[in-house]
Design a protein around this motif. Structure first.
Motif, PDB file in Angstrom:
ATOM      1  N   LEU A  88      -6.429 -53.314 -46.108  1.00  0.00           N
ATOM      2  CA  LEU A  88      -5.612 -52.694 -45.009  1.00  0.00           C
ATOM      3  C   LEU A  88      -6.755 -51.853 -44.147  1.00  0.00           C
ATOM      4  N   ASP A  89      -7.978 -51.405 -44.723  1.00  0.00           N
ATOM      5  CA  ASP A  89      -9.096 -50.977 -43.933  1.00  0.00           C
ATOM      6  C   ASP A  89      -9.474 -52.167 -42.967  1.00  0.00           C
ATOM      7  N   GLU A  90      -9.615 -53.250 -43.390  1.00  0.00           N
ATOM      8  CA  GLU A  90      -9.979 -54.430 -42.393  1.00  0.00           C
ATOM      9  C   GLU A  90      -9.010 -54.541 -41.394  1.00  0.00           C
ATOM     10  N   ALA A  91      -7.620 -54.674 -41.798  1.00  0.00           N
ATOM     11  CA  ALA A  91      -6.262 -54.757 -40.768  1.00  0.00           C
ATOM     12  C   ALA A  91      -6.699 -53.454 -39.830  1.00  0.00           C
ATOM     13  N   ARG A  92      -6.777 -52.365 -40.251  1.00  0.00           N
ATOM     14  CA  ARG A  92      -6.735 -51.172 -39.476  1.00  0.00           C
ATOM     15  C   ARG A  92      -7.958 -51.301 -38.370  1.00  0.00           C
ATOM     16  N   ALA A  93      -9.242 -51.744 -38.844  1.00  0.00           N
ATOM     17  CA  ALA A  93     -10.502 -52.064 -37.927  1.00  0.00           C
ATOM     18  C   ALA A  93      -9.970 -53.072 -36.729  1.00  0.00           C
ATOM     19  N   THR A  94      -9.438 -54.117 -37.259  1.00  0.00           N
ATOM     20  CA  THR A  94      -8.687 -55.080 -36.205  1.00  0.00           C
ATOM     21  C   THR A  94      -7.745 -54.668 -35.444  1.00  0.00           C
ATOM     22  N   ALA A  95      -7.067 -53.730 -35.646  1.00  0.00           N
ATOM     23  CA  ALA A  95      -5.930 -53.255 -34.960  1.00  0.00           C
ATOM     24  C   ALA A  95      -6.681 -52.339 -33.963  1.00  0.00           C
ATOM     25  N   GLN A  96      -7.767 -51.588 -34.208  1.00  0.00           N
ATOM     26  CA  GLN A  96      -8.489 -50.797 -33.399  1.00  0.00           C
ATOM     27  C   GLN A  96      -9.022 -51.349 -32.340  1.00  0.00           C
ATOM     28  N   VAL A  97      -9.746 -52.583 -32.679  1.00  0.00           N
ATOM     29  CA  VAL A  97     -10.121 -53.434 -31.551  1.00  0.00           C
ATOM     30  C   VAL A  97      -9.189 -53.903 -30.508  1.00  0.00           C
ATOM     31  N   VAL A  98      -8.122 -54.267 -31.130  1.00  0.00           N
ATOM     32  CA  VAL A  98      -6.790 -54.630 -30.183  1.00  0.00           C
ATOM     33  C   VAL A  98      -6.164 -53.625 -29.407  1.00  0.00           C
ATOM     34  N   ASN A 100      -8.220 -50.909 -28.359  1.00  0.00           N
ATOM     35  CA  ASN A 100      -9.364 -50.637 -27.344  1.00  0.00           C
ATOM     36  C   ASN A 100      -9.030 -51.641 -26.133  1.00  0.00           C
ATOM     37  N   ARG A 101      -8.839 -52.748 -26.487  1.00  0.00           N
ATOM     38  CA  ARG A 101      -8.879 -53.869 -25.523  1.00  0.00           C
ATOM     39  C   ARG A 101      -7.570 -53.487 -24.730  1.00  0.00           C
ATOM     40  N   LEU A 102      -6.366 -53.374 -25.314  1.00  0.00           N
ATOM     41  CA  LEU A 102      -5.005 -53.278 -24.557  1.00  0.00           C
ATOM     42  C   LEU A 102      -4.900 -52.010 -23.913  1.00  0.00           C
ATOM     43  N   SER A 103      -5.728 -50.886 -24.271  1.00  0.00           N
ATOM     44  CA  SER A 103      -5.483 -50.016 -23.494  1.00  0.00           C
ATOM     45  C   SER A 103      -6.454 -49.803 -22.326  1.00  0.00           C
ATOM     46  N   ARG A 104      -7.181 -50.812 -22.091  1.00  0.00           N
ATOM     47  CA  ARG A 104      -7.760 -50.666 -20.731  1.00  0.00           C
ATOM     48  C   ARG A 104      -7.031 -50.404 -19.464  1.00  0.00           C
ATOM     49  N   ALA A 123       0.685 -58.664 -14.554  1.00  0.00           N
ATOM     50  CA  ALA A 123       1.808 -57.690 -14.715  1.00  0.00           C
ATOM     51  C   ALA A 123       2.579 -58.111 -15.868  1.00  0.00           C
ATOM     52  N   ASP A 124       2.963 -59.320 -16.072  1.00  0.00           N
ATOM     53  CA  ASP A 124       3.558 -59.683 -17.327  1.00  0.00           C
ATOM     54  C   ASP A 124       2.792 -59.092 -18.662  1.00  0.00           C
ATOM     55  N   VAL A 125       1.387 -59.719 -18.725  1.00  0.00           N
ATOM     56  CA  VAL A 125       0.630 -59.380 -19.839  1.00  0.00           C
ATOM     57  C   VAL A 125       0.544 -57.638 -19.946  1.00  0.00           C
ATOM     58  N   ASP A 126       0.122 -56.998 -18.891  1.00  0.00           N
ATOM     59  CA  ASP A 126      -0.089 -55.601 -18.980  1.00  0.00           C
ATOM     60  C   ASP A 126       1.332 -54.611 -19.498  1.00  0.00           C
ATOM     61  N   VAL A 133       0.424 -51.505 -27.502  1.00  0.00           N
ATOM     62  CA  VAL A 133      -0.147 -50.255 -27.570  1.00  0.00           C
ATOM     63  C   VAL A 133       0.642 -49.246 -28.476  1.00  0.00           C
ATOM     64  N   LYS A 134       2.002 -49.031 -27.804  1.00  0.00           N
ATOM     65  CA  LYS A 134       3.004 -48.109 -28.407  1.00  0.00           C
ATOM     66  C   LYS A 134       3.433 -48.520 -29.750  1.00  0.00           C
ATOM     67  N   TYR A 135       3.516 -49.762 -29.959  1.00  0.00           N
ATOM     68  CA  TYR A 135       3.663 -50.239 -31.471  1.00  0.00           C
ATOM     69  C   TYR A 135       2.425 -49.792 -32.316  1.00  0.00           C
ATOM     70  N   PHE A 136       1.283 -50.004 -32.107  1.00  0.00           N
ATOM     71  CA  PHE A 136       0.262 -49.484 -32.786  1.00  0.00           C
ATOM     72  C   PHE A 136       0.063 -47.952 -33.162  1.00  0.00           C
ATOM     73  N   GLN A 137       0.348 -47.377 -31.715  1.00  0.00           N
ATOM     74  CA  GLN A 137      -0.145 -45.968 -31.834  1.00  0.00           C
ATOM     75  C   GLN A 137       1.164 -45.148 -32.380  1.00  0.00           C
ATOM     76  N   ASP A 138       2.189 -45.543 -31.874  1.00  0.00           N
ATOM     77  CA  ASP A 138       3.676 -44.702 -32.258  1.00  0.00           C
ATOM     78  C   ASP A 138       4.830 -45.194 -32.976  1.00  0.00           C
ATOM     79  N   GLY A 139       4.249 -46.449 -33.546  1.00  0.00           N
ATOM     80  CA  GLY A 139       5.379 -47.285 -34.270  1.00  0.00           C
ATOM     81  C   GLY A 139       6.650 -47.884 -33.512  1.00  0.00           C
TER      82      GLY A 139
END
Length: 179
Positions: A88-98, A100-104, A123-126, A133-139
């Protein structure tokens, strides 16, 4: 004549039946422990198109279920090998990288193609990135199928497709890892 999947029709392109059948034989062997196949390699599987081939929609749906089954086996194996917490730590680390990228800043999340080359509509991708980002941070509710089936319109000077696809693959990997 095989009837694994319905055919697309004599005038319509479908997946090459021989390639699909060979893949399924290899997948069965791998699932039984007699070969090398991963959820990721299933996600990246592609078949040639031929007239009267197998229905792409139904084969793709089967591949998604197969990917889920292999991901479950990989989760079990990783939990037994390194432990549930480390997995789960490995999955969390990958999620954090994602994240970081998507929060630009919108419009700057990925490298862009030249104005002469087509990429994914920014615009579609953003918009989809904001949902992720909402999924990862807020469920925020989003499913693996939502990610797998996300479609972005083409745009000159859009985001580079390979970068967006790599991040989408990472999102699917994380989602499957924490199921």
């Amino acid at each position: 004549m095989s009837t694994t999947f319905p055919r697309s029709g004599k005038k319509v392109l479908g997946y090459d039946t021989g390639q699909v059948e060979d893949f399924l034989v290899n997948a069965r062997r791998a699932y039984d422990g007699e070969g090398e196949l991963t959820a990721e390699s299933i996600r990246h599987t592609a078949f040639s198109m031929k007239k009267d081939g197998y229905s792409p929609e139904l084969v793709d749906a089967a591949l998604e279920r197969l990917e889920d089954a292999f991901a479950a086996k990989e989760r079990e194996r990783a939990s037994a090998t390194v432990g549930e917490a480390a997995r789960l730590d490995e999955a969390r680390a990958t999620a954090q990288v994602v994240i970081n990228r998507l929060s630009r800043e919108p419009g700057h999340r990925f490298a862009r193609t030249s104005f002469l080359t087509v990429g994914y509509n920014r615009a579609d991708v953003d918009r989809f990135a904001n949902r992720l980002v909402k999924y990862f941070q807020d469920g925020f509710p989003i499913t693996v199928d939502d990610v797998r089936t996300a479609v972005f319109r083409p745009q000159r000077g859009g985001y580079r497709e390979n970068q967006v696809d790599a991040v989408m693959d990472a999102v699917v990997e994380v989602m499957l890892a924490v199921r």
